[in-house]
Design an enzyme around this catalytic site. Structure first.
Site, mmCIF file in Angstrom:
data_model
loop_
_atom_site.group_PDB
_atom_site.id
_atom_site.type_symbol
_atom_site.label_atom_id
_atom_site.label_comp_id
_atom_site.label_asym_id
_atom_site.label_seq_id
_atom_site.Cartn_x
_atom_site.Cartn_y
_atom_site.Cartn_z
ATOM 1 N N ASP A 1 -2.939 -18.319 0.205
ATOM 2 C CA ASP A 1 -3.925 -18.975 -0.674
ATOM 3 C C ASP A 1 -4.619 -20.106 0.072
ATOM 4 O OD1 ASP A 1 -1.473 -20.276 -0.667
ATOM 5 O OD2 ASP A 1 -1.501 -20.807 -2.790
ATOM 6 N N LYS B 1 3.113 -15.503 2.218
ATOM 7 C CA LYS B 1 3.325 -16.182 0.930
ATOM 8 C C LYS B 1 4.831 -16.453 0.839
ATOM 9 C CE LYS B 1 1.843 -17.679 -3.090
ATOM 10 N NZ LYS B 1 1.007 -18.888 -3.203
ATOM 11 N N ASP C 1 -6.320 -7.080 4.185
ATOM 12 C CA ASP C 1 -7.448 -6.421 3.539
ATOM 13 C C ASP C 1 -8.369 -7.472 2.919
ATOM 14 O OD1 ASP C 1 -9.025 -4.361 2.329
ATOM 15 O OD2 ASP C 1 -7.979 -4.749 0.439
ATOM 16 N N ASP D 1 -12.253 -9.153 4.513
ATOM 17 C CA ASP D 1 -13.521 -9.145 3.772
ATOM 18 C C ASP D 1 -14.073 -10.574 3.666
ATOM 19 O OD1 ASP D 1 -13.355 -6.384 3.256
ATOM 20 O OD2 ASP D 1 -14.116 -6.629 1.211
ATOM 21 N N TYR E 1 0.828 -1.203 0.000
ATOM 22 C CA TYR E 1 0.000 0.000 0.000
ATOM 23 C C TYR E 1 0.867 1.259 0.000
ATOM 24 C CZ TYR E 1 -4.640 -2.017 0.884
ATOM 25 O OH TYR E 1 -5.839 -2.664 0.777
HETATM 26 C C1 IPM Z 1 -10.335 -1.304 4.046
HETATM 27 C C2 IPM Z 1 -10.599 -0.696 2.696
HETATM 28 C C3 IPM Z 1 -9.455 0.247 2.324
HETATM 29 C C4 IPM Z 1 -8.176 -0.571 2.307
HETATM 30 C C5 IPM Z 1 -9.658 1.002 0.981
HETATM 31 C C6 IPM Z 1 -10.933 1.798 0.970
HETATM 32 C C7 IPM Z 1 -8.479 1.874 0.638
HETATM 33 O O1 IPM Z 1 -10.787 -1.688 1.746
HETATM 34 O O2 IPM Z 1 -10.221 -0.542 5.027
HETATM 35 O O3 IPM Z 1 -10.257 -2.524 4.129
HETATM 36 O O4 IPM Z 1 -7.857 -1.207 1.303
HETATM 37 O O5 IPM Z 1 -7.474 -0.557 3.324
HETATM 38 MG MG MG Z 2 -10.882 -3.633 2.538
#
Ligand code: IPM
Ligand code: MG
Length: 357
Positions: free
Chosen positions: A223, A191, A247, A251, A141
Site C-alpha cells: 500500500d 504485505k 500486476d 499498471d 492467480y
Molecule cells: C497482465 C494482465 C493479465 C494478468 C490478465 C489479462 C489475466 O493484466 O498481464 O498484467 O493479470 O496477469
Molecule cells: Mg495486468
C-alpha cells in the site's frame, strides 16, 4: 534461424502484433537471421474456433519454439464464461505450461514523453527507470479457488495465495541479479504486516541478501509502495514482488511513462524460451480502429532479442528507433500532446521499422 510462436489474440492484439512483426522483419534482414513465425490460437479466438482458450497444439508448438510473441486476450464477448473457460485462462495456462516464473516489466519514461506522464515534472524530477519483477506462475492467480452455495442463502467464494520456499528463492535470485546489473538497489514489496506468504517472502529474501552484499535491499509494504510510486517514483530501481501485487503496481508504474501502451514485458523461466507481450490488455473498445499504441509490443520484441536470442545490439536498435520516432514528434493518440503529429498503429510501426538502418 529462430522459431517464433505468434499468438495475436483478441481485441487490439492482431494490430499491435502485426506492427511488431514489421519491426522484426527489418531486424531479420539487418542481422541476417531468418525468423520463422507460426501463428497459434489462444484466448477468445481460440474459444470461438476450438472451444478451448488454450488448445494443446498451441502449448506444444510454443514449447518447441525459441520465443513466443503475444498480443493480448479477452473481451466482453467471453466475459460470462466460467473462470477456467475464459480467454484469460489461456494466458495463465501458457505462462504456467512454459514455467515462465519471472516477469520483467520495465517502466521507462522517455524524456520526449515527460508531458504525457500522469505526474508533474517536479514530482518526476530526473529519470524514471524502474524494473518491476513480478512472480508470474504462483500466488493467488494459481492457488486453490472455489465457490459454494451457503445453506443460509447467498454464496461464498475464495482464492488462496500460496508460495513455497522454492518459488520465492528462484524469483528472488532474478531480483538480486537484475538489481546487480542496474543501480544495485532492490525493493521487496509485500504485505508482511498481514499476510503469512509475505512474511515467508521477507524472511527468505532478507536471508538471501547476505549472498548479494553489493545490492542494497529495502522492503516496502504494497500500500505504501503504491503511494510512493506517485509521490517519489525516483526512489525506485528494481522492484521485486509477488504475482498480483506486480500486476497492479506495473499498471500503476506505466502511468509514469505516459501510457499503458508504453510498457513491454518479458516472461522468463530457466532456459532461454520466453513469452513477450505488452502489459496492457486487449482494449476491445478501440480494436480494429488502427489507433492502438504498438510501442509496448515493439519494445517487447526488443526484450525478446535481448533475453531469448542474445541479440543485444538488435534490441538496442529497436529501442533507439522508438526514441528517434518520438524525437520527430510522431505520437499515437494515447501519448498525444500539443504540437505533436498523431499517427495510427500501422503508421507508427512503419516509422519505427524505417528508423532501423
Ligand atoms: C497482465 C494482465 C493479465 C494478468 C490478465 C489479462 C489475466 O493484466 O498481464 O498484467 O493479470 O496477469
Ligand atoms: Mg495486468
Amino acid at each position: 534461424m529462430k522459431k517464433i510462436a505468434v499468438i495475436r489474440g483478441d481485441g487490439i492484439g492482431p494490430e499491435i502484433v502485426n506492427g511488431a512483426i514489421k519491426v522484426l522483419d527489418v531486424i531479420s534482414k539487418k542481422y541476417n537471421t531468418p525468423f520463422v513465425y507460426t501463428h497459434l490460437l489462444m484466448g477468445g479466438v481460440a474459444i470461438d474456433e476450438t472451444g478451448l482458450p488454450l488448445p494443446k497444439e498451441t502449448i506444444d508448438i510454443c514449447k518447441r519454439s525459441d520465443a513466443v510473441l503475444l498480443g493480448s486476450v479477452g473481451g466482453p464477448k467471453w466475459d460470462k464464461l466460467p473462470g477456467d473457460k475464459r480467454p484469460e485462462a489461456g494466458l495463465l495456462g501458457i505462462r504456467k505450461a512454459l514455467e515462465v516464473f519471472a516477469n520483467l516489466r520495465p517502466a521507462i519514461l522517455f524524456p520526449q514523453l515527460k508531458e504525457a506522464s500522469a505526474l508533474k515534472p517536479e514530482v518526476l524530477k530526473g529519470n524514471i527507470d524502474i524494473m518491476v519483477i513480478r512472480e508470474l506462475t504462483g500466488g493467488i492467480y494459481f492457488g486453490e479457488k472455489s465457490r459454494i452455495d451457503l445453506p443460509s442463502g447467498g454464496q461464498k467464494a475464495w482464492d488462496t495465495m500460496a508460495y513455497s520456499t522454492y518459488e520465492i528463492e528462484r524469483i528472488a535470485r532474478v531480483g538480486f541479479e537484475t538489481a546487480r546489473k542496474r543501480t544495485k538497489k532492490l525493493t521487496l514489496v509485500d504485505k508482511a504486516n498481514v499476510l503469512e506468504t509475505s512474511r515467508l517472502w521477507r524472511e527468505i529474501v532478507l536471508k538471501m541478501s547476505a549472498d548479494y552484499p553489493d545490492v542494497t535491499l529495502e522492503v516496502q509494504l504494497v500500500d505504501s509502495c503504491a503511494m510512493q510510486l506517485i509521490k517519489n517514483p525516483g526512489q525506485f530501481d528494481t522492484i521485486l514482488t509477488e504475482n498480483m501485487f506486480g500486476d497492479i503496481l506495473s499498471d500503476e508504474a506505466s502511468m509514469l511513462t505516459g501510457s499503458l501502451g508504453m510498457l513491454p514485458s518479458a516472461s522468463l523461466g530457466n532456459g532461454t524460451l520466453g513469452i513477450y507481450e505488452p502489459i496492457h490488455g486487449s482494449a476491445p473498445d478501440i480494436a480494429g480502429k488502427d489507433i492502438a499504441n504498438p510501442i509496448a509490443t515493439i519494445m517487447s520484441v526488443a526484450m525478446m532479442l535481448r533475453y531469448s536470442f542474445n541479440m543485444e545490439s538488435a534490441a538496442k536498435d529497436i529501442e533507439d528507433a522508438v526514441s528517434k520516432v518520438l524525437d520527430t514528434k510522431y505520437r499515437t493518440v494515447d501519448i498525444m500532446g500539443a504540437g505533436m503529429k498523431c499517427v495510427g498503429t500501422i503508421e507508427m510501426s512503419k516509422l519505427i521499422a524505417n528508423e532501423i538502418k
